[in-house]
Design a protein around this motif. Structure first.
Motif, short mmCIF file in Angstrom:
data_model
loop_
_atom_site.label_atom_id
_atom_site.label_comp_id
_atom_site.label_asym_id
_atom_site.label_seq_id
_atom_site.Cartn_x
_atom_site.Cartn_y
_atom_site.Cartn_z
N MET A 1 94.03 25.12 41.89
CA MET A 1 94.83 23.95 41.52
C MET A 1 93.92 22.74 41.39
O MET A 1 92.84 22.68 41.98
CB MET A 1 95.92 23.69 42.56
N GLY A 2 94.35 21.76 40.65
CA GLY A 2 93.54 20.58 40.43
C GLY A 2 92.30 20.87 39.61
O GLY A 2 91.28 20.20 39.75
N GLU A 3 92.39 21.87 38.73
CA GLU A 3 91.24 22.25 37.91
C GLU A 3 90.88 21.12 36.95
O GLU A 3 91.76 20.53 36.31
CB GLU A 3 91.57 23.51 37.12
N ILE A 4 89.61 20.81 36.83
CA ILE A 4 89.14 19.76 35.94
C ILE A 4 88.89 20.35 34.56
O ILE A 4 88.08 21.27 34.40
CB ILE A 4 87.89 19.07 36.50
N VAL A 5 89.60 19.82 33.57
CA VAL A 5 89.52 20.35 32.20
C VAL A 5 89.51 19.19 31.21
O VAL A 5 89.79 18.05 31.57
CB VAL A 5 90.72 21.29 31.90
N ARG A 191 107.12 21.57 37.83
CA ARG A 191 106.59 22.94 37.88
C ARG A 191 105.10 22.97 37.59
O ARG A 191 104.36 23.80 38.12
CB ARG A 191 107.36 23.82 36.89
N ARG A 192 104.66 22.07 36.70
CA ARG A 192 103.24 21.92 36.38
C ARG A 192 102.94 20.44 36.30
O ARG A 192 103.85 19.63 36.06
CB ARG A 192 102.91 22.56 35.01
N SER A 193 101.68 20.06 36.50
CA SER A 193 101.36 18.64 36.44
C SER A 193 99.94 18.43 35.94
O SER A 193 99.05 19.27 36.12
CB SER A 193 101.53 17.98 37.81
N LEU A 194 99.75 17.28 35.30
CA LEU A 194 98.46 16.86 34.77
C LEU A 194 98.21 15.42 35.20
O LEU A 194 99.07 14.56 35.02
CB LEU A 194 98.44 16.95 33.24
N ALA A 195 97.05 15.17 35.76
CA ALA A 195 96.63 13.81 36.07
C ALA A 195 95.42 13.47 35.21
O ALA A 195 94.40 14.16 35.29
CB ALA A 195 96.29 13.67 37.54
N THR A 196 95.55 12.45 34.38
CA THR A 196 94.39 11.90 33.70
C THR A 196 93.84 10.78 34.56
O THR A 196 94.59 10.08 35.24
CB THR A 196 94.73 11.39 32.30
N THR A 217 98.65 19.85 44.68
CA THR A 217 99.85 19.34 44.02
C THR A 217 99.66 19.17 42.52
O THR A 217 100.65 18.94 41.80
CB THR A 217 100.27 17.97 44.61
N VAL A 218 98.45 19.24 42.03
CA VAL A 218 98.15 18.93 40.63
C VAL A 218 97.59 20.17 39.95
O VAL A 218 96.65 20.79 40.45
CB VAL A 218 97.12 17.78 40.54
N THR A 219 98.17 20.54 38.82
CA THR A 219 97.70 21.73 38.11
C THR A 219 96.35 21.50 37.46
O THR A 219 95.47 22.36 37.50
CB THR A 219 98.72 22.15 37.05
N ALA A 220 96.20 20.33 36.82
CA ALA A 220 94.96 20.05 36.10
C ALA A 220 94.65 18.56 36.16
O ALA A 220 95.55 17.73 36.27
CB ALA A 220 95.06 20.50 34.64
N VAL A 221 93.36 18.25 36.08
CA VAL A 221 92.86 16.87 36.05
C VAL A 221 91.97 16.75 34.82
O VAL A 221 91.14 17.62 34.55
CB VAL A 221 92.05 16.54 37.31
N ALA A 222 92.15 15.65 34.07
CA ALA A 222 91.34 15.40 32.88
C ALA A 222 90.80 13.99 32.93
O ALA A 222 91.56 13.04 33.15
CB ALA A 222 92.15 15.62 31.61
N GLU A 223 89.51 13.83 32.73
CA GLU A 223 88.92 12.50 32.68
C GLU A 223 89.27 11.85 31.36
O GLU A 223 89.06 12.43 30.29
CB GLU A 223 87.40 12.59 32.84
N ALA A 224 89.82 10.65 31.42
CA ALA A 224 90.25 9.92 30.22
C ALA A 224 90.03 8.43 30.46
O ALA A 224 90.97 7.71 30.82
CB ALA A 224 91.71 10.21 29.90
N PRO A 225 88.80 7.94 30.28
CA PRO A 225 88.54 6.50 30.45
C PRO A 225 89.43 5.67 29.55
O PRO A 225 89.66 6.01 28.38
CB PRO A 225 87.06 6.36 30.07
N ARG A 226 90.00 4.60 30.09
CA ARG A 226 90.97 3.75 29.39
C ARG A 226 92.19 4.56 28.95
O ARG A 226 92.85 4.24 27.98
CB ARG A 226 90.33 3.02 28.19
N GLY A 227 92.50 5.56 29.73
CA GLY A 227 93.61 6.45 29.39
C GLY A 227 94.97 5.85 29.55
O GLY A 227 95.97 6.45 29.13
N ALA A 228 95.07 4.66 30.16
CA ALA A 228 96.34 3.96 30.29
C ALA A 228 96.50 2.82 29.29
O ALA A 228 97.57 2.21 29.22
CB ALA A 228 96.52 3.41 31.70
#
Length: 268
Positions: A1-5, A191-196, A217-228
């Motif tokens: 869980m929390g895999e960085i992709v 059921r699934r979650s993504l955190a940028t 708690t997090v399915t995947a994490v993705a780096e996204a500078p200025r992602g907000a």
């Protein structure tokens, strides 16, 4: 869980046509980069859930991604209406849109119930409104201790919740701070979650008032500078007020919006 992709891979894996998708963030940390990737991947027939849908949901609706919106308030904050939302609701363009409306408290309690593994939540609310008559997920219950009649709202468990945060470490633990809204509850309910995130670091540093989403708690994490952006990320960049004003003009006209959409889809 929390895999960085990579963000593109995360959206391809986690967001499917027909899913119920929550992109949460209140005032800041709104996951625009992830929403734009959903548009580029042309997901369709989504049920979009959010307490306060603003520009990113207007864009998703205008792009034809949504068939239904579950929400408690919608608008371009500080500017006015969401014109792609209004066009879909009034004229069915580009596709008809169904809506399910709640109060802020009702939506927050639905997430809490979903995160808690409960079928519904109980609150004092909706009294004097006609929402219960038009919304199947609002009902009433009688307190077994006092006999008081209270509002009940069905739990919501998104297929996928997407949030944006400031930091994650390489183990996939996510840290966010500032105005945190219901991101934690929305992630735990899904059921699934993504955190940028703005950055991936070796180790998280304690920040007063921060929320930690453990990697489990997090399915995947993705780096996204200025992602907000154009919303803001506390401690990283400010809100781009000009972008919110510009969107009012773009979104009012179908041709201007179509031009904006073509430019977005051409981005990699």
């Amino acid at each position: 869980m929390g895999e960085i992709v990579a963000l593109r891979d995360a959206v391809a894996e986690l967001v499917h046509d027909g899913d119920t998708v929550a992109l949460e963030g209140f005032t800041h940390l709104i996951p625009f980069a992830a929403g734009h990737e959903i548009i580029r991947q042309r997901r369709r027939d989504l049920t979009l859930v959010r307490m306060t849908p603003d520009l990113i949901y207007d864009q998703l609706i205008g792009a034809g991604c949504a068939r239904k919106l579950v929400f408690s308030w919608g608008g371009n904050p500080g500017v006015g209406s969401l014109h792609r939302f209004r066009d879909a609701l009034r004229h069915g363009w580009p596709v008809p849109l169904e809506i399910e409306e709640h109060s802020h408290a009702g939506m927050a309690n639905r997430y809490v119930a979903g995160a808690s593994g409960l079928p519904f939540a109980v609150l004092r609310g909706y009294s004097g409104t006609d929402l219960p008559a038009h919304t199947a997920t609002i009902s009433t219950v009688t307190c077994p201790f006092t006999g008081e009649r209270l509002a009940a709202v069905a739990a919501i468990n998104p297929d996928v919740t997407i949030v944006h945060a400031q930091l994650a470490d390489r183990a996939g633990n996510v840290q966010l701070w500032g105005i945190t809204g219901v991101q934690k509850e929305a992630v735990l309910a899904a059921r699934r979650s993504l955190a940028t995130v703005e950055e991936i670091v070796d180790e998280l540093t304690p920040v007063p008032g921060s929320v930690i989403l453990p990697s489990w708690t997090v399915t995947a994490v993705a780096e996204a500078p200025r992602g907000a952006a154009p919303s803001y990320a506390h401690g990283y960049y400010e809100r781009d007020n000009a972008a919110y004003l510009a969107w009012d003009t773009i979104s009012r006209d179908r041709e201007q919006f179509a031009c904006w959409l073509r430019e977005l889809e051409a981005q990699t």
